[in-house]
Each structure stands twice: as structure tokens, then as C-alpha cells.
Motif scaffolding. Structure first.
Motif, mmCIF file in Angstrom:
data_model
loop_
_atom_site.group_PDB
_atom_site.id
_atom_site.type_symbol
_atom_site.label_atom_id
_atom_site.label_comp_id
_atom_site.label_asym_id
_atom_site.label_seq_id
_atom_site.Cartn_x
_atom_site.Cartn_y
_atom_site.Cartn_z
ATOM 1 N N LEU A 77 30.183 50.625 17.833
ATOM 2 C CA LEU A 77 30.123 50.042 16.502
ATOM 3 C C LEU A 77 29.135 50.829 15.651
ATOM 4 N N ALA A 78 29.209 50.660 14.357
ATOM 5 C CA ALA A 78 28.379 51.435 13.429
ATOM 6 C C ALA A 78 26.880 51.258 13.679
ATOM 7 N N ASP A 79 26.473 50.103 14.160
ATOM 8 C CA ASP A 79 25.047 49.820 14.369
ATOM 9 C C ASP A 79 24.542 50.253 15.746
ATOM 10 N N GLY A 80 25.353 50.993 16.510
ATOM 11 C CA GLY A 80 24.941 51.477 17.832
ATOM 12 C C GLY A 80 25.345 50.559 18.973
ATOM 13 N N LYS A 81 25.772 49.363 18.651
ATOM 14 C CA LYS A 81 26.263 48.448 19.685
ATOM 15 C C LYS A 81 27.603 48.960 20.201
ATOM 16 N N VAL A 82 28.024 48.430 21.347
ATOM 17 C CA VAL A 82 29.354 48.735 21.872
ATOM 18 C C VAL A 82 30.093 47.433 22.127
ATOM 19 N N GLN A 83 31.403 47.537 22.092
ATOM 20 C CA GLN A 83 32.186 46.332 22.347
ATOM 21 C C GLN A 83 33.374 46.629 23.225
ATOM 22 N N LEU A 84 33.694 45.647 24.042
ATOM 23 C CA LEU A 84 34.936 45.629 24.797
ATOM 24 C C LEU A 84 35.810 44.602 24.101
ATOM 25 N N ALA A 85 36.915 45.038 23.516
ATOM 26 C CA ALA A 85 37.812 44.146 22.789
ATOM 27 C C ALA A 85 39.107 43.975 23.560
ATOM 28 N N ILE A 86 39.547 42.732 23.685
ATOM 29 C CA ILE A 86 40.825 42.393 24.291
ATOM 30 C C ILE A 86 41.631 41.710 23.196
ATOM 31 N N ILE A 87 42.677 42.376 22.741
ATOM 32 C CA ILE A 87 43.467 41.905 21.612
ATOM 33 C C ILE A 87 44.873 41.589 22.124
ATOM 34 N N ASP A 88 45.352 40.388 21.827
ATOM 35 C CA ASP A 88 46.670 40.001 22.319
ATOM 36 C C ASP A 88 47.556 39.488 21.192
ATOM 37 N N THR A 89 48.851 39.431 21.470
ATOM 38 C CA THR A 89 49.820 38.876 20.532
ATOM 39 C C THR A 89 50.298 37.511 21.008
ATOM 40 N N GLY A 90 49.395 36.796 21.666
ATOM 41 C CA GLY A 90 49.721 35.468 22.166
ATOM 42 C C GLY A 90 49.869 34.453 21.051
ATOM 43 N N PRO A 91 49.866 33.171 21.402
ATOM 44 C CA PRO A 91 50.117 32.110 20.423
ATOM 45 C C PRO A 91 48.989 31.897 19.425
ATOM 46 N N GLY A 92 47.843 32.466 19.681
ATOM 47 C CA GLY A 92 46.702 32.250 18.796
ATOM 48 C C GLY A 92 46.058 30.893 19.047
ATOM 49 N N ILE A 93 44.939 30.666 18.392
ATOM 50 C CA ILE A 93 44.142 29.459 18.607
ATOM 51 C C ILE A 93 43.822 28.857 17.245
ATOM 52 N N ALA A 94 44.033 27.570 17.110
ATOM 53 C CA ALA A 94 43.748 26.891 15.850
ATOM 54 C C ALA A 94 42.253 26.970 15.543
ATOM 55 N N PRO A 95 41.891 27.127 14.273
ATOM 56 C CA PRO A 95 40.488 27.313 13.876
ATOM 57 C C PRO A 95 39.545 26.213 14.358
ATOM 58 N N GLU A 96 40.022 24.993 14.437
ATOM 59 C CA GLU A 96 39.135 23.895 14.844
ATOM 60 C C GLU A 96 38.675 24.009 16.298
#
Length: 167
Positions: A77-96
Motif C-alpha cells: 500500500l502507499a503508506d508502506g503497509k502490505v495487504q493480503l486481499a481475498i476478493i470474491d464474486t459471492g452473494p455479498g453481505i448486507a451492510p448491517e
């Protein structure tokens, strides 16, 4: 220092096996895409980080229907941090549900969780591991579109591979 390429190789083998079990070849398979091995290493507990990554990746495999896509990648990331991202096309999750999602035993849909074999602890474990390493678990989702679960680690845990002296 943890070799993230090896760690991700183990997680990938496990995820592909689970995907094949849940979506046999005669059905619509999932598309699993694992990014290239990162050019950095991470200071931390191998067993804890493997548990966190495995929980997040396996959740994506469990909840993404056949024909869906799962992308797994490390990035700086721009601030020097690193991330492991898992991105899916599943059903999603309601905001609540998002604020409570990483609580122990919290379930959006108890019957769906039982069907998929979940215990209600995977996200709580991932969050706890991230915190023990000075990081955080970030969750974003759009209902009907999919989700992104990301482990974000502070810059002080990151080293360039080229600067690490083999032991």
C-alpha cells in the motif's frame, strides 16, 4: 521472516482441493486466481498467519457459487503497509452485518453456515491474528456483487526479500 510464496502455495492447494470437493468437475467450477509471490517477506508467526489466510480463502471458496471467481493477492500500500486481499464474486453481505461479522460465533444465516461446515470462528481468528501482528482485518462487501476480506499489516513487519539474509 516468513516466505509468503510458500505460505500461499499451501493455502492455494488447500483452496483448490476444497473447491473441487464443493464444485466437482461435472458442475460449474470456480475460477481461483492466486497472484504472484510477493517481493517481500513478513515478520510474524507462520502458524497464525497461515490460519488467518486459510480461513479467509476457504470462506471465499465455501460461499462463492460455482462459476464464481476468487482472487487472492498480496500488495504494498502507499503508506508502506502490505495487504493480503481475498476478493470474491459471492452473494455479498448486507451492510448491517459488516460491523459484527468478525465477532466470535456471529452468523448472518445460521442454516447456510451449518450447510457449509462453518463454526463461526474463522473471521474472529483472522481478526485476532491480524491484531496480534499489529494489523487489522478489513471487510468490504456489496450485496449481490461479492466481498473483499483483507489482512493489512504495518510497514514495520515488512522486509524486501533482497535485504533478508538467509539463516
Amino acid at each position: 521472516m516468513l516466505d509468503l510464496g510458500t505460505l500461499m502455495g499451501q493455502c492455494e492447494a488447500e483452496a483448490r482441493g476444497l473447491s473441487l470437493l464443493l464444485h466437482p468437475l461435472d458442475e460449474r467450477p470456480q475460477a481461483l486466481h492466486f497472484g504472484p509471490a510477493p517481493d517481500f517477506v513478513l515478520a510474524g508467526s507462520l502458524s497464525e498467519l497461515r490460519s488467518a489466510a486459510s480461513n479467509l480463502i476457504n470462506n471465499a471458496v465455501r460461499y462463492t457459487p460455482g462459476g464464481g471467481r476468487i482472487d487472492v493477492r498480496w500488495s504494498r500500500l502507499a503508506d508502506g503497509k502490505v495487504q493480503l486481499a481475498i476478493i470474491d464474486t459471492g452473494p455479498g453481505i448486507a451492510p448491517e452485518h459488516l460491523p459484527r461479522l468478525a465477532e466470535r460465533f456471529y452468523r448472518i444465516d445460521r442454516s447456510r453456515s451449518r450447510e457449509s461446515g462453518g463454526t463461526g470462528l474463522g473471521l474472529a481468528i483472522a481478526k485476532h491474528v491480524a491484531q496480534r501482528h499489529g494489523g487489522e482485518l478489513q471487510i468490504t462487501s456489496k450485496l449481490g456483487k461479492g466481498s473483499c476480506f483483507a489482512l493489512v499489516f504495518p510497514a514495520q513487519r515488512v522486509r524486501n526479500k533482497s535485504l533478508v539474509v538467509p539463516q
